[in-house]
Enzyme design. Structure first.
Site, PDB file in Angstrom:
ATOM      1  N   ARG A 236      -1.068  -6.123   8.275  1.00 31.01           N
ATOM      2  CA  ARG A 236      -1.674  -4.796   8.299  1.00 31.01           C
ATOM      3  C   ARG A 236      -1.076  -4.007   9.468  1.00 31.01           C
ATOM      4  NH1 ARG A 236      -3.741  -3.867   3.692  1.00 31.01           N
ATOM      5  NH2 ARG A 236      -5.324  -2.422   4.472  1.00 31.01           N
ATOM      6  N   HIS A 284       5.437  -0.764   2.643  1.00 27.25           N
ATOM      7  CA  HIS A 284       4.208  -1.493   2.300  1.00 27.25           C
ATOM      8  C   HIS A 284       4.264  -2.013   0.857  1.00 27.25           C
ATOM      9  CE1 HIS A 284      -0.343  -1.821   3.391  1.00 27.25           C
ATOM     10  NE2 HIS A 284       0.068  -2.863   2.679  1.00 27.25           N
TER      11      HIS A 284
END
Length: 321
Positions: A236, A284
Protein backbone atom coordinates in the site's frame (compact mmCIF):
# COMPACT_ATOMS: atom_id res chain seq x y z
CA UNK A 1 -38.75 -16.26 -0.36
CA UNK A 2 -36.94 -13.66 -2.47
CA UNK A 3 -33.20 -13.40 -2.11
CA UNK A 4 -31.63 -10.39 -0.46
CA UNK A 5 -30.22 -7.98 -2.98
CA UNK A 6 -26.54 -7.36 -3.64
CA UNK A 7 -25.68 -3.67 -3.93
CA UNK A 8 -22.66 -2.63 -6.00
CA UNK A 9 -20.93 0.50 -4.70
CA UNK A 10 -18.04 0.97 -7.10
CA UNK A 11 -16.35 4.35 -7.45
CA UNK A 12 -13.60 5.34 -9.82
CA UNK A 13 -13.86 2.25 -12.00
CA UNK A 14 -13.11 2.48 -15.72
CA UNK A 15 -13.29 0.05 -18.61
CA UNK A 16 -13.18 -3.47 -17.19
CA UNK A 17 -13.83 -2.19 -13.64
CA UNK A 18 -16.81 0.03 -14.47
CA UNK A 19 -20.02 -0.41 -12.41
CA UNK A 20 -21.87 -1.52 -15.55
CA UNK A 21 -19.37 -4.30 -16.25
CA UNK A 22 -19.56 -5.46 -12.62
CA UNK A 23 -23.36 -5.50 -12.82
CA UNK A 24 -23.27 -7.79 -15.84
CA UNK A 25 -20.78 -10.13 -14.15
CA UNK A 26 -22.77 -10.46 -10.94
CA UNK A 27 -26.04 -10.98 -12.78
CA UNK A 28 -24.39 -13.85 -14.64
CA UNK A 29 -23.23 -15.63 -11.46
CA UNK A 30 -25.87 -14.68 -8.88
CA UNK A 31 -28.80 -16.05 -10.91
CA UNK A 32 -32.10 -14.58 -9.64
CA UNK A 33 -30.62 -12.38 -6.91
CA UNK A 34 -31.29 -8.65 -7.52
CA UNK A 35 -28.10 -6.75 -8.39
CA UNK A 36 -28.50 -3.05 -7.65
CA UNK A 37 -26.42 0.03 -8.39
CA UNK A 38 -26.55 2.91 -5.86
CA UNK A 39 -29.57 4.91 -7.12
CA UNK A 40 -31.86 1.88 -7.11
CA UNK A 41 -30.32 0.34 -3.98
CA UNK A 42 -30.89 3.52 -1.97
CA UNK A 43 -34.52 3.80 -3.04
CA UNK A 44 -35.30 0.63 -1.07
CA UNK A 45 -32.27 0.06 1.22
CA UNK A 46 -34.00 -2.53 3.41
CA UNK A 47 -33.88 -5.13 0.63
CA UNK A 48 -30.05 -4.98 0.45
CA UNK A 49 -28.39 -7.83 2.39
CA UNK A 50 -24.95 -7.76 0.75
CA UNK A 51 -22.67 -5.12 -0.68
CA UNK A 52 -19.73 -5.53 -3.06
CA UNK A 53 -17.64 -2.37 -2.96
CA UNK A 54 -14.60 -0.66 -4.44
CA UNK A 55 -13.57 2.70 -2.98
CA UNK A 56 -17.02 3.67 -1.70
CA UNK A 57 -17.43 7.15 -0.23
CA UNK A 58 -17.55 7.35 3.58
CA UNK A 59 -21.13 6.82 4.74
CA UNK A 60 -22.26 4.97 1.60
CA UNK A 61 -22.86 1.71 3.47
CA UNK A 62 -24.50 3.15 6.58
CA UNK A 63 -27.91 3.51 4.92
CA UNK A 64 -28.56 -0.24 4.58
CA UNK A 65 -30.29 -1.45 7.79
CA UNK A 66 -30.35 -5.15 6.88
CA UNK A 67 -26.82 -5.48 5.57
CA UNK A 68 -25.26 -8.85 6.44
CA UNK A 69 -21.85 -8.90 4.68
CA UNK A 70 -19.57 -6.41 2.91
CA UNK A 71 -17.29 -7.75 0.17
CA UNK A 72 -14.31 -5.58 -0.76
CA UNK A 73 -13.42 -6.11 -4.41
CA UNK A 74 -9.72 -5.42 -3.82
CA UNK A 75 -7.22 -6.89 -1.38
CA UNK A 76 -6.56 -3.78 0.72
CA UNK A 77 -9.25 -2.73 3.20
CA UNK A 78 -7.55 0.26 4.86
CA UNK A 79 -9.77 2.83 3.09
CA UNK A 80 -12.91 1.01 4.19
CA UNK A 81 -11.67 0.67 7.75
CA UNK A 82 -11.21 4.44 7.94
CA UNK A 83 -14.98 4.93 7.48
CA UNK A 84 -16.29 5.53 11.01
CA UNK A 85 -19.86 4.82 9.84
CA UNK A 86 -19.04 1.35 8.47
CA UNK A 87 -21.75 -1.10 9.60
CA UNK A 88 -20.65 -3.71 12.14
CA UNK A 89 -21.05 -6.72 9.85
CA UNK A 90 -18.42 -9.11 8.47
CA UNK A 91 -16.02 -7.44 6.03
CA UNK A 92 -14.59 -9.94 3.54
CA UNK A 93 -11.46 -9.31 1.49
CA UNK A 94 -10.72 -10.84 -1.88
CA UNK A 95 -8.43 -13.86 -1.76
CA UNK A 96 -8.56 -15.76 -5.02
CA UNK A 97 -5.87 -17.82 -6.68
CA UNK A 98 -5.77 -15.44 -9.63
CA UNK A 99 -4.83 -12.50 -7.37
CA UNK A 100 -2.16 -14.53 -5.58
CA UNK A 101 -0.63 -15.72 -8.84
CA UNK A 102 -0.50 -12.25 -10.32
CA UNK A 103 1.17 -10.77 -7.26
CA UNK A 104 3.76 -13.54 -7.32
CA UNK A 105 4.40 -12.78 -11.01
CA UNK A 106 5.04 -9.13 -10.13
CA UNK A 107 7.33 -9.87 -7.21
CA UNK A 108 9.37 -12.44 -9.12
CA UNK A 109 9.61 -10.17 -12.17
CA UNK A 110 10.97 -7.26 -10.16
CA UNK A 111 13.32 -9.31 -8.00
CA UNK A 112 14.78 -10.81 -11.17
CA UNK A 113 14.93 -7.39 -12.83
CA UNK A 114 17.20 -6.02 -10.11
CA UNK A 115 19.12 -9.27 -9.67
CA UNK A 116 19.87 -9.43 -13.42
CA UNK A 117 20.92 -5.75 -13.54
CA UNK A 118 18.19 -4.72 -15.96
CA UNK A 119 18.37 -1.01 -15.11
CA UNK A 120 22.05 -0.99 -16.05
CA UNK A 121 21.55 -3.10 -19.17
CA UNK A 122 18.68 -0.99 -20.52
CA UNK A 123 20.75 2.15 -19.95
CA UNK A 124 23.59 0.55 -21.91
CA UNK A 125 21.16 -0.35 -24.70
CA UNK A 126 19.97 3.25 -25.00
CA UNK A 127 23.63 4.36 -25.18
CA UNK A 128 24.47 1.59 -27.71
CA UNK A 129 27.25 0.33 -25.46
CA UNK A 130 28.27 -3.36 -25.26
CA UNK A 131 29.67 -3.46 -21.73
CA UNK A 132 28.47 -6.60 -19.91
CA UNK A 133 29.07 -6.96 -16.19
CA UNK A 134 29.66 -10.09 -14.15
CA UNK A 135 26.33 -11.72 -13.28
CA UNK A 136 26.13 -13.45 -9.90
CA UNK A 137 23.77 -16.40 -9.25
CA UNK A 138 20.41 -16.13 -7.48
CA UNK A 139 21.90 -18.00 -4.53
CA UNK A 140 24.10 -14.97 -3.83
CA UNK A 141 21.09 -12.73 -3.17
CA UNK A 142 19.07 -12.56 0.05
CA UNK A 143 15.45 -11.56 -0.50
CA UNK A 144 13.32 -10.50 2.45
CA UNK A 145 9.53 -10.38 2.27
CA UNK A 146 7.62 -8.22 4.75
CA UNK A 147 4.18 -9.80 5.09
CA UNK A 148 3.80 -13.57 5.17
CA UNK A 149 0.13 -13.95 4.42
CA UNK A 150 -1.14 -15.83 1.36
CA UNK A 151 0.57 -13.45 -1.07
CA UNK A 152 3.91 -13.29 0.69
CA UNK A 153 4.11 -17.03 1.29
CA UNK A 154 3.43 -17.86 -2.35
CA UNK A 155 6.00 -15.35 -3.62
CA UNK A 156 8.56 -16.67 -1.14
CA UNK A 157 7.99 -20.23 -2.35
CA UNK A 158 8.58 -19.35 -6.01
CA UNK A 159 11.64 -17.20 -5.27
CA UNK A 160 13.10 -20.02 -3.20
CA UNK A 161 12.63 -22.48 -6.05
CA UNK A 162 14.49 -20.13 -8.38
CA UNK A 163 17.41 -20.22 -5.96
CA UNK A 164 17.22 -17.00 -3.92
CA UNK A 165 17.87 -17.09 -0.19
CA UNK A 166 14.47 -16.08 1.12
CA UNK A 167 13.41 -14.82 4.54
CA UNK A 168 10.13 -13.37 5.73
CA UNK A 169 8.96 -11.05 8.47
CA UNK A 170 5.47 -10.57 9.87
CA UNK A 171 3.89 -8.86 12.87
CA UNK A 172 2.90 -12.22 14.37
CA UNK A 173 4.71 -15.56 14.25
CA UNK A 174 4.39 -17.51 11.01
CA UNK A 175 5.92 -20.70 9.65
CA UNK A 176 6.52 -21.14 5.92
CA UNK A 177 8.40 -24.18 4.62
CA UNK A 178 11.82 -23.29 3.23
CA UNK A 179 11.66 -19.69 4.48
CA UNK A 180 13.59 -18.23 7.40
CA UNK A 181 10.76 -16.62 9.35
CA UNK A 182 11.11 -13.61 11.65
CA UNK A 183 8.37 -11.81 13.55
CA UNK A 184 7.64 -8.84 15.76
CA UNK A 185 9.66 -5.76 16.58
CA UNK A 186 12.29 -7.82 18.38
CA UNK A 187 13.29 -9.74 15.25
CA UNK A 188 12.91 -6.97 12.65
CA UNK A 189 16.54 -5.79 12.74
CA UNK A 190 17.89 -9.32 12.28
CA UNK A 191 15.60 -9.77 9.28
CA UNK A 192 16.72 -6.47 7.75
CA UNK A 193 20.45 -7.15 8.23
CA UNK A 194 20.26 -10.22 5.99
CA UNK A 195 18.04 -8.61 3.32
CA UNK A 196 19.48 -7.21 0.07
CA UNK A 197 16.17 -7.01 -1.82
CA UNK A 198 13.26 -5.98 0.40
CA UNK A 199 9.76 -6.87 -0.82
CA UNK A 200 6.89 -5.26 1.08
CA UNK A 201 3.43 -6.88 0.97
CA UNK A 202 2.20 -5.71 4.37
CA UNK A 203 -1.34 -4.48 4.96
CA UNK A 204 -1.69 -0.83 5.89
CA UNK A 205 -2.53 -0.35 9.58
CA UNK A 206 -1.70 2.20 12.24
CA UNK A 207 1.34 0.04 13.11
CA UNK A 208 2.67 -0.24 9.55
CA UNK A 209 2.04 3.27 8.22
CA UNK A 210 5.35 4.75 6.96
CA UNK A 211 7.24 1.64 8.11
CA UNK A 212 9.30 1.97 4.90
CA UNK A 213 11.49 4.87 6.02
CA UNK A 214 15.13 5.94 6.22
CA UNK A 215 15.76 4.25 9.57
CA UNK A 216 14.59 0.91 8.17
CA UNK A 217 16.49 1.25 4.88
CA UNK A 218 19.73 2.00 6.74
CA UNK A 219 19.57 -1.45 8.39
CA UNK A 220 19.40 -3.44 5.14
CA UNK A 221 22.26 -5.61 3.88
CA UNK A 222 24.96 -3.64 2.07
CA UNK A 223 27.83 -6.14 1.58
CA UNK A 224 26.32 -8.36 -1.11
CA UNK A 225 26.72 -8.29 -4.91
CA UNK A 226 24.09 -5.57 -5.31
CA UNK A 227 26.03 -3.11 -3.19
CA UNK A 228 23.17 -0.91 -2.08
CA UNK A 229 19.87 -2.65 -1.21
CA UNK A 230 16.70 -2.58 -3.32
CA UNK A 231 13.11 -1.82 -2.28
CA UNK A 232 10.05 -3.39 -3.94
CA UNK A 233 6.71 -2.15 -2.58
CA UNK A 234 3.57 -3.76 -3.94
CA UNK A 235 1.58 -3.38 -0.71
CA UNK A 236 0.00 0.00 0.00
CA UNK A 237 1.17 3.55 -0.67
CA UNK A 238 0.74 4.53 2.98
CA UNK A 239 3.46 2.06 3.98
CA UNK A 240 6.17 4.24 2.47
CA UNK A 241 7.68 7.57 3.46
CA UNK A 242 8.16 8.85 -0.06
CA UNK A 243 10.52 11.70 0.85
CA UNK A 244 12.76 9.16 2.60
CA UNK A 245 12.73 6.86 -0.43
CA UNK A 246 13.80 9.66 -2.75
CA UNK A 247 16.48 10.87 -0.34
CA UNK A 248 17.83 7.35 0.15
CA UNK A 249 17.96 6.72 -3.60
CA UNK A 250 19.87 9.97 -4.08
CA UNK A 251 22.45 9.37 -1.34
CA UNK A 252 22.99 5.65 -2.00
CA UNK A 253 21.23 4.25 1.06
CA UNK A 254 19.01 2.51 -1.51
CA UNK A 255 20.35 1.34 -4.85
CA UNK A 256 17.01 1.11 -6.65
CA UNK A 257 13.26 0.77 -6.08
CA UNK A 258 10.27 -0.80 -7.79
CA UNK A 259 7.10 0.95 -6.66
CA UNK A 260 3.56 -0.09 -7.57
CA UNK A 261 1.73 2.02 -4.97
CA UNK A 262 1.85 5.63 -3.85
CA UNK A 263 0.39 7.94 -1.24
CA UNK A 264 -1.55 9.77 -3.96
CA UNK A 265 -2.96 7.85 -6.92
CA UNK A 266 -2.90 8.49 -9.80
CA UNK A 267 0.62 9.71 -9.22
CA UNK A 268 0.83 13.48 -9.89
CA UNK A 269 2.63 14.38 -13.12
CA UNK A 270 5.16 16.48 -11.22
CA UNK A 271 6.23 13.62 -8.95
CA UNK A 272 10.01 12.99 -9.14
CA UNK A 273 9.31 9.24 -9.15
CA UNK A 274 8.29 9.43 -12.84
CA UNK A 275 11.77 10.32 -14.04
CA UNK A 276 14.08 9.07 -11.31
CA UNK A 277 16.76 6.88 -12.95
CA UNK A 278 16.74 4.36 -10.09
CA UNK A 279 12.96 3.85 -9.98
CA UNK A 280 10.82 1.31 -11.81
CA UNK A 281 7.25 2.59 -11.56
CA UNK A 282 3.99 0.72 -12.19
CA UNK A 283 0.40 2.05 -11.90
CA UNK A 284 -0.89 -0.07 -8.98
CA UNK A 285 -1.40 -3.10 -11.20
CA UNK A 286 0.80 -5.69 -9.47
CA UNK A 287 -2.17 -7.94 -8.68
CA UNK A 288 -4.71 -6.59 -11.16
CA UNK A 289 -7.09 -9.50 -10.71
CA UNK A 290 -9.56 -10.96 -13.21
CA UNK A 291 -12.93 -9.41 -12.22
CA UNK A 292 -14.77 -12.52 -13.42
CA UNK A 293 -12.95 -14.59 -10.80
CA UNK A 294 -13.77 -12.03 -8.10
CA UNK A 295 -17.48 -12.03 -8.91
CA UNK A 296 -17.58 -15.84 -8.83
CA UNK A 297 -15.76 -15.77 -5.48
CA UNK A 298 -18.33 -13.38 -3.98
CA UNK A 299 -21.25 -15.42 -5.35
CA UNK A 300 -19.84 -18.64 -3.84
CA UNK A 301 -19.32 -16.94 -0.48
CA UNK A 302 -22.93 -15.70 -0.40
CA UNK A 303 -24.33 -19.12 -1.32
CA UNK A 304 -22.22 -20.81 1.37
CA UNK A 305 -23.15 -18.19 3.96
CA UNK A 306 -26.89 -18.56 3.27
CA UNK A 307 -26.52 -22.33 3.58
CA UNK A 308 -25.13 -21.90 7.10
CA UNK A 309 -21.45 -22.01 6.20
CA UNK A 310 -18.61 -19.82 7.45
CA UNK A 311 -17.32 -16.86 5.47
CA UNK A 312 -13.69 -17.06 4.33
CA UNK A 313 -11.14 -14.25 4.65
CA UNK A 314 -13.09 -12.11 7.10
CA UNK A 315 -11.12 -9.04 8.17
CA UNK A 316 -10.13 -8.84 11.85
CA UNK A 317 -11.15 -5.26 12.54
CA UNK A 318 -8.96 -5.04 15.63
CA UNK A 319 -5.87 -5.86 13.55
CA UNK A 320 -7.01 -4.01 10.43
CA UNK A 321 -6.59 -6.92 7.97
Amino acid sequence: MSKGALALLIHGGTDNWSPERWTARFRAVCHDRPILLPPEAKRDPAKVHYAAVWKPSPGDLACFPNLKVIFNLGAGVDALMADKTLPNVPLVRVAVGDLTGRMTEYVVLHVLMHHRQELYLRDQQRSKRWVPKFQWPASAISVGIMGLGTLGADAADVLGRIGFRVAGWSRSKKQVDGVACFHGDGQLDAFLRRTAILVCLLPLTSETRHILNRDLFAKLKRDGPLGAPVLINAGRGGLQNEADILGCLDDGTLGAASLDVFAQEPLPVDSPFWTHPKVVLTPHNAADTDPDEISKYVARQIENFEAGGVLDNVVDRARGY
